[in-house]
Scaffold this motif. Structure first.
Motif, PDB file in Angstrom:
ATOM      1  N   GLU A 154      -8.068  59.295   0.416  1.00 12.99           N
ATOM      2  CA  GLU A 154      -8.708  58.555   1.532  1.00 12.99           C
ATOM      3  C   GLU A 154      -8.194  57.447   1.583  1.00 12.99           C
ATOM      4  O   GLU A 154      -7.730  56.690   0.615  1.00 12.99           O
ATOM      5  CB  GLU A 154     -10.301  58.809   1.463  1.00 12.99           C
ATOM      6  N   GLU A 155      -8.557  56.451   2.810  1.00 10.09           N
ATOM      7  CA  GLU A 155      -8.078  55.225   2.946  1.00 10.09           C
ATOM      8  C   GLU A 155      -8.963  54.479   1.970  1.00 10.09           C
ATOM      9  O   GLU A 155     -10.096  54.534   2.606  1.00 10.09           O
ATOM     10  CB  GLU A 155      -7.910  54.815   4.366  1.00 10.09           C
ATOM     11  N   ARG A 190      -4.031  54.562   0.050  1.00 12.76           N
ATOM     12  CA  ARG A 190      -4.485  55.809   0.362  1.00 12.76           C
ATOM     13  C   ARG A 190      -4.547  56.358  -1.104  1.00 12.76           C
ATOM     14  O   ARG A 190      -3.521  56.757  -1.879  1.00 12.76           O
ATOM     15  CB  ARG A 190      -3.673  56.805   1.410  1.00 12.76           C
TER      16      ARG A 190
END
Length: 198
Positions: A154-155, A190
Protein backbone atom coordinates in the motif's frame (compact mmCIF):
# COMPACT_ATOMS: atom_id res chain seq x y z
CA UNK A 1 35.72 -102.63 -17.28
CA UNK A 2 33.63 -102.76 -14.12
CA UNK A 3 30.15 -103.91 -13.68
CA UNK A 4 27.40 -101.43 -12.92
CA UNK A 5 27.08 -102.88 -9.44
CA UNK A 6 30.71 -102.05 -8.70
CA UNK A 7 30.35 -98.46 -10.04
CA UNK A 8 27.21 -97.92 -7.97
CA UNK A 9 28.94 -99.33 -4.91
CA UNK A 10 31.93 -97.03 -5.48
CA UNK A 11 29.68 -93.98 -5.88
CA UNK A 12 27.92 -94.80 -2.62
CA UNK A 13 31.29 -95.03 -0.88
CA UNK A 14 32.53 -91.67 -2.32
CA UNK A 15 29.23 -89.83 -1.66
CA UNK A 16 29.85 -89.05 2.07
CA UNK A 17 33.33 -87.73 1.27
CA UNK A 18 31.90 -85.54 -1.54
CA UNK A 19 29.11 -84.35 0.76
CA UNK A 20 31.64 -83.47 3.47
CA UNK A 21 33.82 -81.60 0.97
CA UNK A 22 30.76 -79.72 -0.33
CA UNK A 23 29.76 -78.76 3.23
CA UNK A 24 33.29 -77.53 3.99
CA UNK A 25 33.37 -75.54 0.76
CA UNK A 26 29.97 -73.99 1.49
CA UNK A 27 31.11 -73.05 5.02
CA UNK A 28 34.36 -71.51 3.71
CA UNK A 29 32.42 -69.62 1.01
CA UNK A 30 29.95 -68.34 3.65
CA UNK A 31 32.79 -67.20 5.94
CA UNK A 32 34.62 -65.49 3.07
CA UNK A 33 31.47 -63.70 1.87
CA UNK A 34 30.64 -62.60 5.43
CA UNK A 35 34.17 -61.25 5.89
CA UNK A 36 34.12 -59.50 2.50
CA UNK A 37 30.69 -57.94 3.10
CA UNK A 38 31.66 -56.73 6.58
CA UNK A 39 34.85 -55.23 5.13
CA UNK A 40 32.87 -53.46 2.41
CA UNK A 41 30.13 -52.26 4.78
CA UNK A 42 32.42 -51.14 7.65
CA UNK A 43 33.08 -47.63 6.20
CA UNK A 44 29.33 -47.13 5.74
CA UNK A 45 28.57 -48.28 9.30
CA UNK A 46 31.24 -45.97 10.68
CA UNK A 47 30.01 -42.86 8.86
CA UNK A 48 29.97 -39.66 10.92
CA UNK A 49 26.75 -38.04 9.71
CA UNK A 50 27.36 -34.84 11.69
CA UNK A 51 30.45 -34.13 9.54
CA UNK A 52 29.85 -36.29 6.46
CA UNK A 53 32.57 -34.81 4.25
CA UNK A 54 35.27 -35.76 6.76
CA UNK A 55 34.64 -39.49 6.17
CA UNK A 56 36.91 -41.53 3.94
CA UNK A 57 34.57 -43.73 1.95
CA UNK A 58 33.97 -44.98 -1.55
CA UNK A 59 33.76 -42.34 -4.24
CA UNK A 60 30.26 -43.59 -5.13
CA UNK A 61 29.02 -42.37 -1.72
CA UNK A 62 30.42 -38.83 -2.18
CA UNK A 63 27.17 -37.35 -3.69
CA UNK A 64 25.13 -38.81 -0.82
CA UNK A 65 27.51 -37.37 1.77
CA UNK A 66 27.47 -33.97 0.08
CA UNK A 67 23.67 -34.02 0.18
CA UNK A 68 23.70 -34.91 3.88
CA UNK A 69 26.19 -32.10 4.53
CA UNK A 70 23.92 -29.62 2.72
CA UNK A 71 20.94 -30.76 4.79
CA UNK A 72 22.95 -30.41 8.01
CA UNK A 73 23.89 -26.83 7.09
CA UNK A 74 20.27 -26.01 6.23
CA UNK A 75 19.15 -27.49 9.53
CA UNK A 76 21.69 -25.37 11.43
CA UNK A 77 20.63 -22.26 9.52
CA UNK A 78 16.98 -22.90 10.39
CA UNK A 79 17.90 -23.40 14.07
CA UNK A 80 19.81 -20.09 14.07
CA UNK A 81 16.90 -18.33 12.36
CA UNK A 82 14.55 -19.67 15.03
CA UNK A 83 16.80 -18.33 17.79
CA UNK A 84 16.98 -14.92 16.13
CA UNK A 85 13.25 -14.96 15.51
CA UNK A 86 12.55 -15.73 19.18
CA UNK A 87 14.83 -12.90 20.29
CA UNK A 88 13.21 -10.46 17.82
CA UNK A 89 9.67 -11.47 18.78
CA UNK A 90 10.47 -11.01 22.45
CA UNK A 91 11.82 -7.53 21.74
CA UNK A 92 8.92 -6.59 19.46
CA UNK A 93 6.33 -7.74 22.01
CA UNK A 94 8.11 -6.03 24.90
CA UNK A 95 8.05 -2.57 23.26
CA UNK A 96 4.24 -2.12 23.05
CA UNK A 97 3.73 -3.83 26.40
CA UNK A 98 6.14 -1.37 28.02
CA UNK A 99 4.27 1.56 26.46
CA UNK A 100 0.89 0.23 27.58
CA UNK A 101 2.21 -0.39 31.07
CA UNK A 102 3.79 3.09 31.26
CA UNK A 103 0.66 4.94 30.09
CA UNK A 104 -1.60 2.86 32.33
CA UNK A 105 0.64 3.46 35.36
CA UNK A 106 0.62 7.24 34.78
CA UNK A 107 -3.18 7.17 34.52
CA UNK A 108 -3.51 4.94 37.59
CA UNK A 109 -1.40 7.30 39.70
CA UNK A 110 -3.57 10.24 38.62
CA UNK A 111 -0.70 12.11 36.98
CA UNK A 112 -2.71 12.79 33.81
CA UNK A 113 -4.76 15.92 33.32
CA UNK A 114 -8.42 15.10 32.57
CA UNK A 115 -8.10 16.60 29.08
CA UNK A 116 -5.12 14.28 28.32
CA UNK A 117 -6.90 11.06 29.32
CA UNK A 118 -8.30 10.67 25.80
CA UNK A 119 -4.80 11.01 24.30
CA UNK A 120 -3.33 8.45 26.72
CA UNK A 121 -6.26 6.08 26.17
CA UNK A 122 -5.76 6.35 22.43
CA UNK A 123 -2.06 5.54 22.79
CA UNK A 124 -2.89 2.50 24.94
CA UNK A 125 -5.43 1.41 22.34
CA UNK A 126 -2.89 1.85 19.49
CA UNK A 127 -0.25 -0.17 21.35
CA UNK A 128 -2.77 -2.92 22.11
CA UNK A 129 -3.69 -2.96 18.41
CA UNK A 130 0.01 -3.23 17.56
CA UNK A 131 0.33 -6.19 19.92
CA UNK A 132 -2.58 -7.91 18.21
CA UNK A 133 -0.94 -7.24 14.84
CA UNK A 134 2.35 -8.74 16.06
CA UNK A 135 0.59 -11.86 17.28
CA UNK A 136 -1.17 -12.15 13.92
CA UNK A 137 2.24 -11.79 12.24
CA UNK A 138 3.55 -14.70 14.26
CA UNK A 139 0.58 -16.78 13.15
CA UNK A 140 1.21 -15.73 9.52
CA UNK A 141 4.86 -16.72 9.79
CA UNK A 142 3.85 -20.17 10.98
CA UNK A 143 1.81 -20.51 7.75
CA UNK A 144 4.54 -19.22 5.43
CA UNK A 145 5.78 -22.74 4.69
CA UNK A 146 2.39 -23.57 3.23
CA UNK A 147 2.74 -20.67 0.77
CA UNK A 148 -0.73 -19.36 1.63
CA UNK A 149 0.29 -16.01 3.11
CA UNK A 150 0.09 -12.96 0.90
CA UNK A 151 0.92 -9.48 2.17
CA UNK A 152 -0.57 -6.56 0.29
CA UNK A 153 1.44 -3.46 -0.54
CA UNK A 154 0.00 0.00 0.00
CA UNK A 155 1.01 3.66 -0.17
CA UNK A 156 2.87 4.49 3.07
CA UNK A 157 3.91 7.98 4.15
CA UNK A 158 7.32 7.32 5.70
CA UNK A 159 7.39 10.70 7.47
CA UNK A 160 4.03 10.12 9.12
CA UNK A 161 4.97 6.55 10.00
CA UNK A 162 8.21 7.74 11.61
CA UNK A 163 6.31 10.32 13.67
CA UNK A 164 3.94 7.60 14.92
CA UNK A 165 6.86 5.36 15.90
CA UNK A 166 8.65 8.22 17.70
CA UNK A 167 5.45 9.06 19.57
CA UNK A 168 5.09 5.43 20.54
CA UNK A 169 8.68 5.15 21.77
CA UNK A 170 8.88 8.57 23.47
CA UNK A 171 7.98 7.29 26.99
CA UNK A 172 10.80 4.72 26.87
CA UNK A 173 13.22 7.27 25.40
CA UNK A 174 12.43 9.92 28.00
CA UNK A 175 12.84 7.38 30.82
CA UNK A 176 16.43 6.93 29.58
CA UNK A 177 16.98 10.66 29.03
CA UNK A 178 16.97 10.26 25.25
CA UNK A 179 15.45 12.99 23.08
CA UNK A 180 13.86 11.91 19.78
CA UNK A 181 13.11 14.43 17.07
CA UNK A 182 11.77 13.90 13.55
CA UNK A 183 12.49 16.37 10.79
CA UNK A 184 11.85 16.06 7.10
CA UNK A 185 8.99 16.02 4.67
CA UNK A 186 6.36 13.51 3.57
CA UNK A 187 7.70 10.73 1.36
CA UNK A 188 5.29 8.15 -0.01
CA UNK A 189 6.56 4.62 -0.58
CA UNK A 190 4.63 1.63 -1.86
CA UNK A 191 5.33 -1.20 0.55
CA UNK A 192 4.00 -3.32 3.37
CA UNK A 193 3.22 -0.88 6.21
CA UNK A 194 3.53 -3.43 8.95
CA UNK A 195 7.03 -4.52 7.87
CA UNK A 196 8.15 -0.90 7.47
CA UNK A 197 6.83 -0.16 10.96
CA UNK A 198 8.76 -3.06 12.44
Amino acid sequence: SKTIDNAFYMAVQVLPIMGGLAAVMLFVAWMLSKWQVSRLIRPVNELNLEHPLENEVYEELRPLLESIDRQNKEKDAVANMRKEFSANVSHELKTPLTSISGYAEIMKNGLVKPEDIVVFSERIYNEASRLITLVEDIIKLSRLDEGKVEMEKEEVDLYELTREICSRLSPQASSRNVHIEVTGEPVVYRGIRQILDE
